[in-house]
Enzyme design. Structure first.
Site, PDB file in Angstrom:
ATOM      1  N   ALA A  59      50.096   5.536  41.926  1.00 43.21           N
ATOM      2  CA  ALA A  59      48.851   5.040  42.517  1.00 43.21           C
ATOM      3  C   ALA A  59      47.625   5.567  41.780  1.00 43.21           C
ATOM      4  O   ALA A  59      46.600   4.901  41.696  1.00 43.21           O
ATOM      5  CB  ALA A  59      48.789   5.407  43.989  1.00 43.21           C
ATOM      6  N   SER A  66      50.188   8.863  49.888  1.00 38.38           N
ATOM      7  CA  SER A  66      49.661  10.206  50.057  1.00 38.38           C
ATOM      8  C   SER A  66      50.657  11.267  49.619  1.00 38.38           C
ATOM      9  O   SER A  66      50.600  11.748  48.500  1.00 38.38           O
ATOM     10  CB  SER A  66      49.253  10.411  51.517  1.00 38.38           C
ATOM     11  OG  SER A  66      48.594  11.641  51.696  1.00 38.38           O
ATOM     12  N   GLU A 101      61.362  13.428  44.325  1.00 38.03           N
ATOM     13  CA  GLU A 101      60.927  12.560  43.225  1.00 38.03           C
ATOM     14  C   GLU A 101      61.552  12.992  41.904  1.00 38.03           C
ATOM     15  O   GLU A 101      61.455  14.175  41.539  1.00 38.03           O
ATOM     16  CB  GLU A 101      59.396  12.583  43.124  1.00 38.03           C
ATOM     17  CG  GLU A 101      58.737  11.986  44.357  1.00 38.03           C
ATOM     18  CD  GLU A 101      57.234  11.824  44.218  1.00 38.03           C
ATOM     19  OE1 GLU A 101      56.644  12.355  43.232  1.00 38.03           O
ATOM     20  OE2 GLU A 101      56.625  11.161  45.059  1.00 38.03           O
ATOM     21  N   HIS A 137      55.199   6.815  42.046  1.00 37.20           N
ATOM     22  CA  HIS A 137      54.120   7.793  42.159  1.00 37.20           C
ATOM     23  C   HIS A 137      53.052   7.496  41.105  1.00 37.20           C
ATOM     24  O   HIS A 137      52.649   8.373  40.325  1.00 37.20           O
ATOM     25  CB  HIS A 137      54.652   9.223  42.004  1.00 37.20           C
ATOM     26  CG  HIS A 137      53.724  10.253  42.598  1.00 37.20           C
ATOM     27  ND1 HIS A 137      54.163  11.430  43.134  1.00 37.20           N
ATOM     28  CD2 HIS A 137      52.360  10.280  42.731  1.00 37.20           C
ATOM     29  CE1 HIS A 137      53.140  12.143  43.572  1.00 37.20           C
ATOM     30  NE2 HIS A 137      52.026  11.463  43.331  1.00 37.20           N
ATOM     31  N   GLY A 164      39.721  10.900  54.726  1.00 36.72           N
ATOM     32  CA  GLY A 164      39.050  11.590  53.644  1.00 36.72           C
ATOM     33  C   GLY A 164      38.529  10.614  52.606  1.00 36.72           C
ATOM     34  O   GLY A 164      38.335   9.421  52.868  1.00 36.72           O
ATOM     35  N   ARG A 165      38.324  11.112  51.379  1.00 39.81           N
ATOM     36  CA  ARG A 165      37.706  10.303  50.320  1.00 39.81           C
ATOM     37  C   ARG A 165      38.463   9.015  50.049  1.00 39.81           C
ATOM     38  O   ARG A 165      37.874   7.939  49.949  1.00 39.81           O
ATOM     39  CB  ARG A 165      37.627  11.130  49.026  1.00 39.81           C
ATOM     40  CG  ARG A 165      36.708  12.319  49.055  1.00 39.81           C
ATOM     41  CD  ARG A 165      36.783  13.071  47.731  1.00 39.81           C
ATOM     42  NE  ARG A 165      38.161  13.339  47.348  1.00 39.81           N
ATOM     43  CZ  ARG A 165      38.860  14.377  47.794  1.00 39.81           C
ATOM     44  NH1 ARG A 165      38.325  15.221  48.646  1.00 39.81           N
ATOM     45  NH2 ARG A 165      40.098  14.570  47.397  1.00 39.81           N
ATOM     46  N   ILE A 166      39.792   9.115  49.882  1.00 40.19           N
ATOM     47  CA  ILE A 166      40.566   7.930  49.506  1.00 40.19           C
ATOM     48  C   ILE A 166      40.591   6.924  50.648  1.00 40.19           C
ATOM     49  O   ILE A 166      40.413   5.714  50.433  1.00 40.19           O
ATOM     50  CB  ILE A 166      41.982   8.338  49.071  1.00 40.19           C
ATOM     51  CG1 ILE A 166      41.917   9.107  47.750  1.00 40.19           C
ATOM     52  CG2 ILE A 166      42.893   7.121  48.942  1.00 40.19           C
ATOM     53  CD1 ILE A 166      43.223   9.764  47.347  1.00 40.19           C
TER      54      ILE A 166
END
Length: 334
Positions: free
Chosen positions: A282, A231, A261, A280, A153-155
């Site tokens: 990114a 992700s 988390e 978390h 996808g985009r990332i």
């Protein structure tokens, strides 16, 4: 005329102020509920719009909020929202597809390069008083390595563009796209896993992908290969990952996301020497922080004033009971 009500939940590290001001200037009454606990979202009993971070929006919550006509997420992901239930009720759902694409792609590249160059191990050698002769981790040349992307996808596409000058080969697997960007090979998942020196995960959390990085997948990876996950935390089986690192079959892994988390203080994911960790983060830049609060507010304003938000992922035809959406009842243009 009664002002529409927007409720912003669980902003966590975000400053809701810019979004509050934007919505207030647009005619909304705005309330901030600083928790993802649905019990706290009693503030939204008469809400027309919800802006949510990680708060779970499901049928039980929507039963308590009968006036909600739009749910805007503060993220690209929208798995915290029961989109099927929203569609059934005629509720719009929006996300932020572009707010942090560059930032997450850069983080994935930095993680892959750090693992490739064995920077955590090199850092540990120097900090413990050692030097070059004590550094047993001989890195491989990046131009001789294959970067494998699970999901395209985009990332992942942005990551591939950034990584193209560095790695010798880039390959991807994504059953949901069939285009062929230049310089990126398309492989089946088994081929990709078997051929990648670095495997980077870029898929949403779905019943088909949860736990996909398990003992069987790690066994199919090349000895000494590396894993990157920026992700979703539940894509990786943590026990299987730790076993693969303990055995040396995987040389290292970089995790920005975790099944729980934050991880518990005693969780081995926090302490394993071959894990490179980030909290978390990114997505985190000064630019993305502004976008994560302003873009959902803009989605809500666009919905209220035009009848359609900018970036919908659920587009209802009409409410389940046949009535018009709130924006149309207020006379906004369709």
């Amino acid at each position: 005329m009664t002002r529409p009500v927007a409720v912003i939940t669980d902003t966590e590290e975000l400053d809701p102020g810019p979004g509050v001001r934007l919505l207030t200037d647009g005619g909304f009454e705005v309330r901030v509920a600083g928790s993802r606990d649905p019990g706290v979202i009693a503030a939204a009993h008469d809400a027309d719009a919800l802006i949510v971070g990680y708060a779970r929006v499901d049928a039980a919550l929507l039963d308590r909020l009968p006036g909600v006509r739009i749910v805007a997420t503060m993220s690209a992901g929208h798995d915290m929202v029961d989109t099927a239930e929203a569609a059934r009720r005629g509720i719009w759902v929006t996300n932020l597809p572009h707010a942090a694409t560059e930032d997450v792609a850069v983080h994935a590249l930095a993680s892959a390069l750090s693992l490739t160059r064995r920077l955590p191990q090199a850092d540990a050698v120097v900090r413990s008083g050692g030097w070059n002769e004590d550094f047993a981790e001989v890195p491989r040349r990046a131009s001789e390595m294959t970067l494998g992307l699970v999901g395209f996808g985009r990332i992942a596409r942005a990551f591939a563009r950034l990584a193209a000058p560095v790695f010798g080969r880039i390959a991807a697997h994504d059953p949901h796209t069939d285009d062929q960007p230049g310089g990126v090979e398309r492989l089946g998942l088994d081929e990709l896993v078997a051929q990648a020196d670095i495997l980077s995960l870029h898929t949403p959390s779905t019943p088909a992908t949860r736990g996909m990085a398990d003992a069987a997948l790690f066994a199919r990876m090349r000895p000494g290969s590396l894993l990157v996950n920026v992700s979703r935390g539940d894509l990786v089986d943590p026990g299987a990952l730790l076993d693969a690192l303990d055995s040396g079959h995987l040389a290292g892994a970089a995790l920005d996301v975790f099944p729980v988390e934050p991880p518990a203080p005693g969780d081995r994911l926090r302490t394993h020497p071959r894990l490179q960790l980030s909290p978390h983060s990114a997505f985190l830049t000064d630019t993305s922080l502004r976008a994560y609060i302003l873009e959902p507010a803009r989605n809500v304003l666009a919905w209220w004033t035009t009848g359609r938000p900018h970036t919908p992922v659920v587009v209802p035809d009409a409410r389940a009971d046949g009535s018009q959406p709130a924006s149309l009842r207020q006379g906004a243009p369709a």
